[in-house]
Design a protein around this motif. Structure first.
Motif, PDB file in Angstrom:
ATOM      1  N   LEU A 482       0.816  -1.221   0.000  1.00 18.32           N
ATOM      2  CA  LEU A 482       0.000   0.000   0.000  1.00 18.32           C
ATOM      3  C   LEU A 482       0.848   1.269   0.000  1.00 18.32           C
ATOM      4  O   LEU A 482       0.450   2.277  -0.592  1.00 18.32           O
ATOM      5  CB  LEU A 482      -0.944  -0.010   1.210  1.00 18.32           C
ATOM      6  N   ILE A 483       2.018   1.251   0.653  1.00 20.42           N
ATOM      7  CA  ILE A 483       2.823   2.477   0.721  1.00 20.42           C
ATOM      8  C   ILE A 483       3.853   2.566  -0.393  1.00 20.42           C
ATOM      9  O   ILE A 483       4.544   3.569  -0.504  1.00 20.42           O
ATOM     10  CB  ILE A 483       3.543   2.608   2.079  1.00 20.42           C
ATOM     11  N   ASN A 484       3.960   1.533  -1.218  1.00 15.83           N
ATOM     12  CA  ASN A 484       4.908   1.587  -2.327  1.00 15.83           C
ATOM     13  C   ASN A 484       4.553   2.768  -3.239  1.00 15.83           C
ATOM     14  O   ASN A 484       3.480   2.829  -3.819  1.00 15.83           O
ATOM     15  CB  ASN A 484       4.843   0.274  -3.114  1.00 15.83           C
ATOM     16  N   GLY A 485       5.470   3.720  -3.329  1.00 16.76           N
ATOM     17  CA  GLY A 485       5.217   4.895  -4.153  1.00 16.76           C
ATOM     18  C   GLY A 485       4.379   5.957  -3.480  1.00 16.76           C
ATOM     19  O   GLY A 485       3.756   6.779  -4.156  1.00 16.76           O
ATOM     20  N   PHE A 486       4.355   5.972  -2.138  1.00 17.44           N
ATOM     21  CA  PHE A 486       3.499   6.934  -1.431  1.00 17.44           C
ATOM     22  C   PHE A 486       3.884   8.390  -1.710  1.00 17.44           C
ATOM     23  O   PHE A 486       3.081   9.301  -1.537  1.00 17.44           O
ATOM     24  CB  PHE A 486       3.530   6.670   0.075  1.00 17.44           C
ATOM     25  N   GLU A 487       5.132   8.607  -2.154  1.00 16.49           N
ATOM     26  CA  GLU A 487       5.579   9.986  -2.397  1.00 16.49           C
ATOM     27  C   GLU A 487       4.745  10.701  -3.449  1.00 16.49           C
ATOM     28  O   GLU A 487       4.664  11.937  -3.449  1.00 16.49           O
ATOM     29  CB  GLU A 487       7.054   9.997  -2.833  1.00 16.49           C
ATOM     30  N   VAL A 488       4.090   9.946  -4.348  1.00 18.68           N
ATOM     31  CA  VAL A 488       3.329  10.591  -5.421  1.00 18.68           C
ATOM     32  C   VAL A 488       2.130  11.364  -4.882  1.00 18.68           C
ATOM     33  O   VAL A 488       1.608  12.248  -5.564  1.00 18.68           O
ATOM     34  CB  VAL A 488       2.833   9.555  -6.466  1.00 18.68           C
ATOM     35  N   PHE A 489       1.709  11.070  -3.658  1.00 21.94           N
ATOM     36  CA  PHE A 489       0.563  11.773  -3.094  1.00 21.94           C
ATOM     37  C   PHE A 489       0.940  13.159  -2.571  1.00 21.94           C
ATOM     38  O   PHE A 489       0.078  13.957  -2.244  1.00 21.94           O
ATOM     39  CB  PHE A 489      -0.071  10.927  -1.980  1.00 21.94           C
ATOM     40  N   TRP A 490       2.231  13.439  -2.487  1.00 20.05           N
ATOM     41  CA  TRP A 490       2.682  14.793  -2.148  1.00 20.05           C
ATOM     42  C   TRP A 490       2.975  15.599  -3.409  1.00 20.05           C
ATOM     43  O   TRP A 490       2.806  16.805  -3.437  1.00 20.05           O
ATOM     44  CB  TRP A 490       3.933  14.725  -1.273  1.00 20.05           C
ATOM     45  N   PHE A 492       1.919  14.673  -7.035  1.00 20.13           N
ATOM     46  CA  PHE A 492       1.292  13.640  -7.860  1.00 20.13           C
ATOM     47  C   PHE A 492       1.707  13.731  -9.321  1.00 20.13           C
ATOM     48  O   PHE A 492       1.747  14.809  -9.924  1.00 20.13           O
ATOM     49  CB  PHE A 492      -0.229  13.735  -7.777  1.00 20.13           C
ATOM     50  N   ASN A 493       2.024  12.553  -9.882  1.00 14.34           N
ATOM     51  CA  ASN A 493       2.172  12.412 -11.321  1.00 14.34           C
ATOM     52  C   ASN A 493       1.671  11.039 -11.721  1.00 14.34           C
ATOM     53  O   ASN A 493       1.871  10.051 -11.008  1.00 14.34           O
ATOM     54  CB  ASN A 493       3.622  12.645 -11.774  1.00 14.34           C
ATOM     55  N   ALA A 494       1.018  10.982 -12.850  1.00  9.69           N
ATOM     56  CA  ALA A 494       0.331   9.758 -13.265  1.00  9.69           C
ATOM     57  C   ALA A 494       1.306   8.604 -13.492  1.00  9.69           C
ATOM     58  O   ALA A 494       1.016   7.451 -13.133  1.00  9.69           O
ATOM     59  CB  ALA A 494      -0.472  10.029 -14.539  1.00  9.69           C
ATOM     60  N   THR A 495       2.486   8.898 -14.059  1.00  6.88           N
ATOM     61  CA  THR A 495       3.456   7.839 -14.344  1.00  6.88           C
ATOM     62  C   THR A 495       3.938   7.180 -13.064  1.00  6.88           C
ATOM     63  O   THR A 495       3.997   5.949 -12.960  1.00  6.88           O
ATOM     64  CB  THR A 495       4.649   8.411 -15.124  1.00  6.88           C
ATOM     65  N   GLY A 496       4.282   8.009 -12.056  1.00 10.50           N
ATOM     66  CA  GLY A 496       4.748   7.464 -10.790  1.00 10.50           C
ATOM     67  C   GLY A 496       3.684   6.624 -10.098  1.00 10.50           C
ATOM     68  O   GLY A 496       3.976   5.563  -9.549  1.00 10.50           O
ATOM     69  N   PHE A 497       2.460   7.090 -10.132  1.00 13.81           N
ATOM     70  CA  PHE A 497       1.365   6.345  -9.501  1.00 13.81           C
ATOM     71  C   PHE A 497       1.135   5.014 -10.211  1.00 13.81           C
ATOM     72  O   PHE A 497       0.963   3.974  -9.573  1.00 13.81           O
ATOM     73  CB  PHE A 497       0.091   7.188  -9.533  1.00 13.81           C
ATOM     74  N   LEU A 498       1.153   5.041 -11.534  1.00 17.69           N
ATOM     75  CA  LEU A 498       0.886   3.838 -12.317  1.00 17.69           C
ATOM     76  C   LEU A 498       1.955   2.783 -12.098  1.00 17.69           C
ATOM     77  O   LEU A 498       1.660   1.607 -11.875  1.00 17.69           O
ATOM     78  CB  LEU A 498       0.792   4.198 -13.798  1.00 17.69           C
ATOM     79  N   THR A 499       3.225   3.207 -12.140  1.00 17.23           N
ATOM     80  CA  THR A 499       4.308   2.232 -11.983  1.00 17.23           C
ATOM     81  C   THR A 499       4.353   1.644 -10.578  1.00 17.23           C
ATOM     82  O   THR A 499       4.811   0.514 -10.395  1.00 17.23           O
ATOM     83  CB  THR A 499       5.665   2.874 -12.307  1.00 17.23           C
ATOM     84  N   ALA A 500       3.890   2.406  -9.584  1.00 17.16           N
ATOM     85  CA  ALA A 500       3.921   1.926  -8.206  1.00 17.16           C
ATOM     86  C   ALA A 500       2.774   0.973  -7.886  1.00 17.16           C
ATOM     87  O   ALA A 500       2.938   0.053  -7.080  1.00 17.16           O
ATOM     88  CB  ALA A 500       3.901   3.108  -7.240  1.00 17.16           C
TER      89      ALA A 500
END
Length: 559
Positions: A482-490, A492-500
């Motif tokens: 669940l926290i993998n890639g949590f940084e994107v919520f500060w 946000f970018n679609a690529t980072g969210f998708l890959t995580a």
């Protein structure tokens, strides 16, 4: 067997699922699944041979806990969370990795068969979960193979500093060929190569720990005693920069970011149980390997992270500037050694780390091919993949898995790096999912064993702290997902969210798709089959030969 008798399925359930009770050679009842669609009895198809010896298994268990994540990734962990933050993160993830290994180790010593934990999930939880887990683990390892080959190629640029695209393509081709050939030659060659690589890794980490301690205590050319200086200035825990107005919260987020990074470093520890069906005396050797892994994590990983936190400050200019380098120059050990005036050692370290990356790609290819073979045996992959040579090599499964190594060529062109990194991130969450399934499968396995009257303590390996160890492992791995890639919520970018997070819907599509097509359901404790297709200890275990002299006694302790 009173518990089992109280939980007998009714007659209609028995007819539908093919459940029947039979008596074994001592007159006790056990459950047998006679429905052929479950493929529990695959003796007629399973042709792998037990060619891995005790020393192979024990050194593979050691090698699975040491890799580029410790030698290189530890620098990023130190820079992100500071010495104490990195130490806490690696210690926590170490307990989770060990919990997952304990869970799958106990199931594997009961059933040392091809298919390993994806089959355990199908056999004792839900066939759909086994299907989803198997394919998830296959593509996780298949994609990890080219990523480690790419890491090995980057390590070669430590010497070839002006490597052209042609040079990188040539290095990539050679490594793809060598990794594939080792696996095609057979499990004996795989075992020997991993045995040698493990010795190199052990020598390197022990040497680095000794050299690091000498430097820290003032034994370097400059005679500077470092001690815990960097824990005081710049401090024990770094800040993430995500919450600049809340120091405590910001430091907590920094540790969270390293939890995920540390989890990447520990992945692959389960290799020793993946090879259970090809191991001599698997119950004894796997039990011995799993029992020793805890101390290896403590000595190599925890002491290693503690040492780099003493040698290099988390805001060190060289540490921060070299994080995108990915050669030995970025290792905190090498930074400290270079400053001490030792010139040749960084080259030796880079060579050893190169063998570590090559070993990892070798192991990932082995794992992906054996899981694919196991899926084929259970009717969840094309049947042609069950073909084995006379020496027990699942050739077609190895060739299909080897084809994925060619994805390493995506890193040759700088324009393809983004696509390649997407594949790498895809594989990481898949690893967390596998850990979670191992622990969940064990909880179901334990429930069924108790319900049917089996004595868990009579198994070759049993952790007395179960089931709490499995609950610990399952809970934390779910948290990591669940926290993998949590940084994107500060930011946000679609690529980072998708890959995580894209691996989560992929897993659920596999699970619910198979469930909808096959109409599967969760196994009840009284329906679980703990005997069909599982060899007895008399069939797998060879007599243990006691050591005859002092050297054999030492070897017995080490291996």
């Amino acid at each position: 067997m009173e518990a089992e008798k109280n939980l007998r399925p009714d007659e209609n359930d028995s007819l539908e699922k093919g459940v029947r009770a039979e008596k074994d050679n001592v007159g006790s009842d056990h459950i047998v699944q006679s429905n052929p669609e479950y493929h529990f009895d695959v003796h007629d198809l399973d042709r792998v041979q037990r060619r891995l010896k005790q020393r192979h298994v024990q050194m593979i268990a050691i090698a699975g806990t040491i890799g580029t994540g410790l030698f290189l990734g530890s620098g990023g962990a130190l820079a992100s969370a500071g010495p104490l933050g990195a130490l806490l993160a690696y210690a926590l993830v170490g307990t989770v990795a060990y919990a997952s290994l304990c869970a799958v180790g106990e199931m594997s010593t009961w059933a040392p068969i091809s298919g390993t934990f994806p089959h355990f999930a199908a056999r004792w939880v839900d066939p759909a979960l086994g299907f989803a887990t198997g394919w998830n683990y296959f593509y996780t390892n298949a994609i990890s193979t080219p990523s480690e080959i790419t890491a090995a190629v980057i390590l070669l640029t430590f010497w070839d500093t002006k490597a052209s695209e042609a040079h990188i393509a040539g290095y990539t081709l050679l490594l793809c060929v060598f990794v594939s050939l080792i696996n095609i030659f057979g499990v004996r060659y795989f075992g020997e190569s991993e045995f040698i690589f493990a010795i190199i890794k052990l020598t390197l980490i022990i040497g680095l720990l000794i050299v690091g301690l000498v430097i820290d205590l003032g034994g370097g050319p400059e005679g500077d005693r470092i001690g815990f200086r960097f824990w005081k200035n710049p401090g024990a825990i770094a800040r993430s920069g995500l919450e600049p107005n809340h120091i405590g919260w910001d430091r907590f987020l920094a540790i969270l970011s390293v939890l995920v990074q540390a989890a990447f470093s520990y992945q692959g520890m389960e290799l020793v149980v993946i090879a259970a069906s090809e191991t001599e005396s698997p119950r004894r050797n796997i039990a011995k390997a799993v029992s020793r892994v805890f101390w290896r994590i403590l000595v190599f990983y925890i002491l290693g992270i503690l040492m780099i936190g003493m040698l290099v400050a988390y805001n060190d200019a060289d540490l921060l500037s070299l994080q995108s380098n990915n050669t030995a120059a970025a290792s905190p050990f090498v930074i400290a050694i270079t400053r001490s005036g030792i010139k040749v050692l960084p080259h030796i370290v880079n060579a050893c780390i190169f063998t570590s990356a090559f070993s990892a790609s070798n192991s990932f290819l082995f794992c992906s091919s054996r899981v694919l073979y196991g899926l084929a045996l259970r009717g969840q992959a094309p049947k042609f993949l069950t073909y084995c040579t006379k020496k027990g090599l699942p050739l077609y499964s190895v060739l299909v898995s080897s084809a994925f190594s060619l994805l390493a060529f995506l890193s040759v062109s700088s324009g393809s790096n983004q696509v390649f990194n997407w594949f790498v991130r895809l594989s990481t969450t898949g690893g967390f999912t596998s850990w979670c399934v191992m622990n969940v499968s064990y909880l179901y396995f334990r429930r069924g064993m108790i319900a049917q009257g089996f004595d868990l303590t009579k198994n070759s390996y049993h952790n007395r702290f179960q089931p709490y160890v499995a609950y610990w492992g399952a809970g934390w791995t779910l948290f990591f997902i669940l926290i993998n890639g949590f940084e994107v919520f500060w930011n946000f970018n679609a690529t980072g969210f998708l890959t995580a997070y894209i691996n989560i819907p992929i897993f659920f599509v596999l699970y619910f798709g198979f469930k909808w097509v096959k109409k599967t359901s969760f196994w009840k404790p009284h329906e679980m089959d703990f005997v069909t297709g599982i060899p007895t200890p008399e069939e797998t275990e060879e007599p243990e030969v006691p050591p005859a002299n002092i050297w054999e006694k030492i070897g017995n302790v080490v291996f």
